[in-house]
Design a protein around this motif. Structure first.
Motif, mmCIF file in Angstrom:
data_model
loop_
_atom_site.group_PDB
_atom_site.id
_atom_site.type_symbol
_atom_site.label_atom_id
_atom_site.label_comp_id
_atom_site.label_asym_id
_atom_site.label_seq_id
_atom_site.Cartn_x
_atom_site.Cartn_y
_atom_site.Cartn_z
ATOM 1 N N ASP A 50 0.827 -1.210 0.000
ATOM 2 C CA ASP A 50 0.000 0.000 0.000
ATOM 3 C C ASP A 50 0.862 1.262 0.000
ATOM 4 O O ASP A 50 0.575 2.225 -0.695
ATOM 5 N N TYR A 51 1.933 1.242 0.803
ATOM 6 C CA TYR A 51 2.844 2.398 0.868
ATOM 7 C C TYR A 51 3.474 2.643 -0.510
ATOM 8 O O TYR A 51 3.550 3.786 -0.978
ATOM 9 N N CYS A 52 3.929 1.561 -1.156
ATOM 10 C CA CYS A 52 4.578 1.700 -2.473
ATOM 11 C C CYS A 52 3.590 2.202 -3.525
ATOM 12 O O CYS A 52 3.928 3.036 -4.363
ATOM 13 N N LEU A 53 2.361 1.709 -3.459
ATOM 14 C CA LEU A 53 1.347 2.179 -4.426
ATOM 15 C C LEU A 53 1.117 3.681 -4.243
ATOM 16 O O LEU A 53 1.050 4.430 -5.208
ATOM 17 N N LYS A 54 1.032 4.103 -2.991
ATOM 18 C CA LYS A 54 0.760 5.517 -2.696
ATOM 19 C C LYS A 54 1.918 6.425 -3.094
ATOM 20 O O LYS A 54 1.734 7.572 -3.434
ATOM 21 N N ASN A 55 3.126 5.880 -3.045
ATOM 22 C CA ASN A 55 4.321 6.699 -3.278
ATOM 23 C C ASN A 55 5.013 6.424 -4.616
ATOM 24 O O ASN A 55 6.182 6.759 -4.787
ATOM 25 N N ASN A 56 4.240 5.856 -5.540
ATOM 26 C CA ASN A 56 4.764 5.569 -6.886
ATOM 27 C C ASN A 56 6.060 4.757 -6.901
ATOM 28 O O ASN A 56 6.956 5.002 -7.706
#
Ligand SMILES: [Fe+2]
Ligand SMILES: [Fe+2]
Length: 146
Positions: free
Chosen positions: A136-142
């Motif tokens: 989720d963090y990676c999705l949010k932060n490209n």
């Protein structure tokens, strides 16, 4: 357990819902699932203790390398949950060592069966509860690559 996992008590099957959207990590998780399936097949087909111990050692070695890889990526990503996640890895490694002790001690068939199921359960719980947080963090932060 989540309905998104297709599995029998004995087998885990990879599905896209398990993807963390980081291809090299997905590849490692798939390999891990394969090793856990091999362990459980060895137990249910009543292979010898040496085969079972070698499956379990492969899981432990793989876990140590995989957790270190995730923790390296966390530093590159400045992942804010890195410390908590690394602590979960430490607990999981201890739990896997403890389960390995069941095989070292010999024990009854049902103890091995229970130990094999515990390995599978520990992996699934970590993947769904902890690894999904960095997805989720990676999705949010490209940072995702899928
Ligand atoms: Fe992890
Ligand atoms: Fe992982």
């Amino acid at each position: 357990m989540s309905s998104q996992i297709k599995s029998s008590p004995w087998r885990l099957e990879w599905s896209d819902e398990l993807s963390v959207c980081i291809p090299e990590i997905d590849a490692e998780h798939k390999h891990f699932i394969m090793l856990v399936n091999e362990l459980n097949s060895a137990i249910i087909s009543r292979m010898g203790i040496e085969e079972i111990k070698s499956c379990m050692s492969a899981i432990l070695d793989d876990a140590v390398a995989h957790f270190a890889h995730e923790e390296t990526l966390f530093r590159q990503w400045n992942y804010p949950e890195a410390g908590d996640h690394a602590e979960k890895h430490t607990q999981l490694k201890l739990a896997l060592h403890e389960i390995m002790g069941t095989f070292e001690r010999g024990g009854f068939d049902y103890e091995w069966i229970e130990a094999g199921l515990k390995v599978k359960q520990a992996l699934v719980v970590h993947l769904l509860n902890e690894d999904m947080k960095y997805r989720d963090y990676c999705l949010k932060n490209n940072l995702s690559r899928c």
